[in-house]
Design an enzyme around this catalytic site. Structure first.
Site, mmCIF file in Angstrom:
data_model
loop_
_atom_site.group_PDB
_atom_site.id
_atom_site.type_symbol
_atom_site.label_atom_id
_atom_site.label_comp_id
_atom_site.label_asym_id
_atom_site.label_seq_id
_atom_site.Cartn_x
_atom_site.Cartn_y
_atom_site.Cartn_z
ATOM 1 C CG ASP A 67 20.055 -3.088 -0.452
ATOM 2 O OD1 ASP A 67 20.657 -3.011 0.637
ATOM 3 O OD2 ASP A 67 18.908 -3.545 -0.551
ATOM 4 C CG ASN A 136 7.050 -2.046 -2.023
ATOM 5 O OD1 ASN A 136 7.909 -2.807 -1.583
ATOM 6 N ND2 ASN A 136 7.349 -0.983 -2.746
ATOM 7 C CG HIS A 138 11.251 -3.571 -1.353
ATOM 8 N ND1 HIS A 138 10.566 -2.508 -0.808
ATOM 9 C CD2 HIS A 138 12.316 -3.768 -0.551
ATOM 10 C CE1 HIS A 138 11.194 -2.092 0.269
ATOM 11 N NE2 HIS A 138 12.263 -2.839 0.460
ATOM 12 C CD GLU A 143 10.946 0.042 -4.184
ATOM 13 O OE1 GLU A 143 9.949 -0.610 -3.827
ATOM 14 O OE2 GLU A 143 11.537 0.840 -3.440
#
Length: 241
Positions: A67, A136, A138, A143
């Site tokens: 990313d 979380n 990810h 996400e």
């Protein structure tokens, strides 16, 4: 699923670096999927050390990063391109023409995502993908969502991800709100996946990801379905496993 327990961060980093170095030695022209953030720093440091001892050769290695932030160019100290240059690329003999990081400054974001997918496919896919685990659940910047994303795409970062990444910026307002990330489908196409996790703060989400329901609400849970998935985690991260 293979799980290797490490005593601490250093032990985790060394074990994971061993797995990556074995991939490079077995296939000197391999395609590596690379990750950023604080977790893989120890891995890159160990790989550099072995390179300096002439135990590793990166001359034929190709790489694709997971990313990049939208809006940050490669010379921005907070960009992931800059991170990779500082911590790995500038310290080994990898050919810069073989290094691929999404261009977060490309005004044609959709075109950038499409060309990134095509570049991966043109090299026969990723041989080994390195992953961390977000707070979380990810992976990359995928996400929690209603469905699993397939290909490289632009994503709005969640507040928890922005909060987790603010330590790298002078102020939380400076953290980009969007990123380009490989999709879940892109990640799952990798022939091998290596995830590294450390610290008790990740213990609960790690347990949910690897033993709970496979759901896009916990993106990393999809890894339960990968045919060649390896986890290297320290004792604290494996607290509930």
């Amino acid at each position: 699923m293979k799980i290797y327990r490490a005593h601490d961060y250093y032990d985790m980093s060394r074990k994971a670096a061993n797995i990556i170095s074995a991939q490079i030695i077995i296939k000197p022209t391999c395609v590596l999927g690379l990750a950023t953030g604080s977790t893989p720093l120890g891995i890159y440091s160990q790989l550099v050390e072995w390179y300096k001892k002439a135990d590793l050769d990166f001359a034929g290695v190709k790489s694709f990063n997971l990313d990049e932030y939208v809006g940050l160019d490669e010379d921005n100290p907070q960009s992931y391109h800059y991170f990779m240059n500082e911590n790995l690329f500038s310290k080994v003999n990898i050919d810069r023409n073989n290094v691929h990081v999404p261009d977060g400054t490309n005004l044609d974001i959709e075109g950038e995502c499409l060309s990134y997918e095509r570049a991966i496919d043109a090299l026969g896919g990723i041989d080994m993908q390195l992953l961390g685990l977000g707070p979380n659940g990810h992976i990359g910047f995928n996400e929690p969502a209603d469905c699993f994303t397939r290909k490289t795409h632009i994503v709005d970062l969640s507040e928890s991800t922005i909060e987790a990444n603010k330590r790298f910026f002078d102020d939380v307002s400076m953290v980009p709100r969007q990123a380009i990330t490989m999709g879940i489908g892109t990640i799952m196409k990798a022939k091998k996946i290596l995830m590294v996790v450390d610290g008790e703060k990740k213990a609960e989400v790690l347990k949910r990801a690897l033993t709970g329901e496979v759901t896009p609400e916990v993106p990393a849970s999809i890894l339960q379905l990968h045919p060649d998935f390896t986890l290297v985690a320290d004792d604290a991260a494996l607290k509930y496993m």
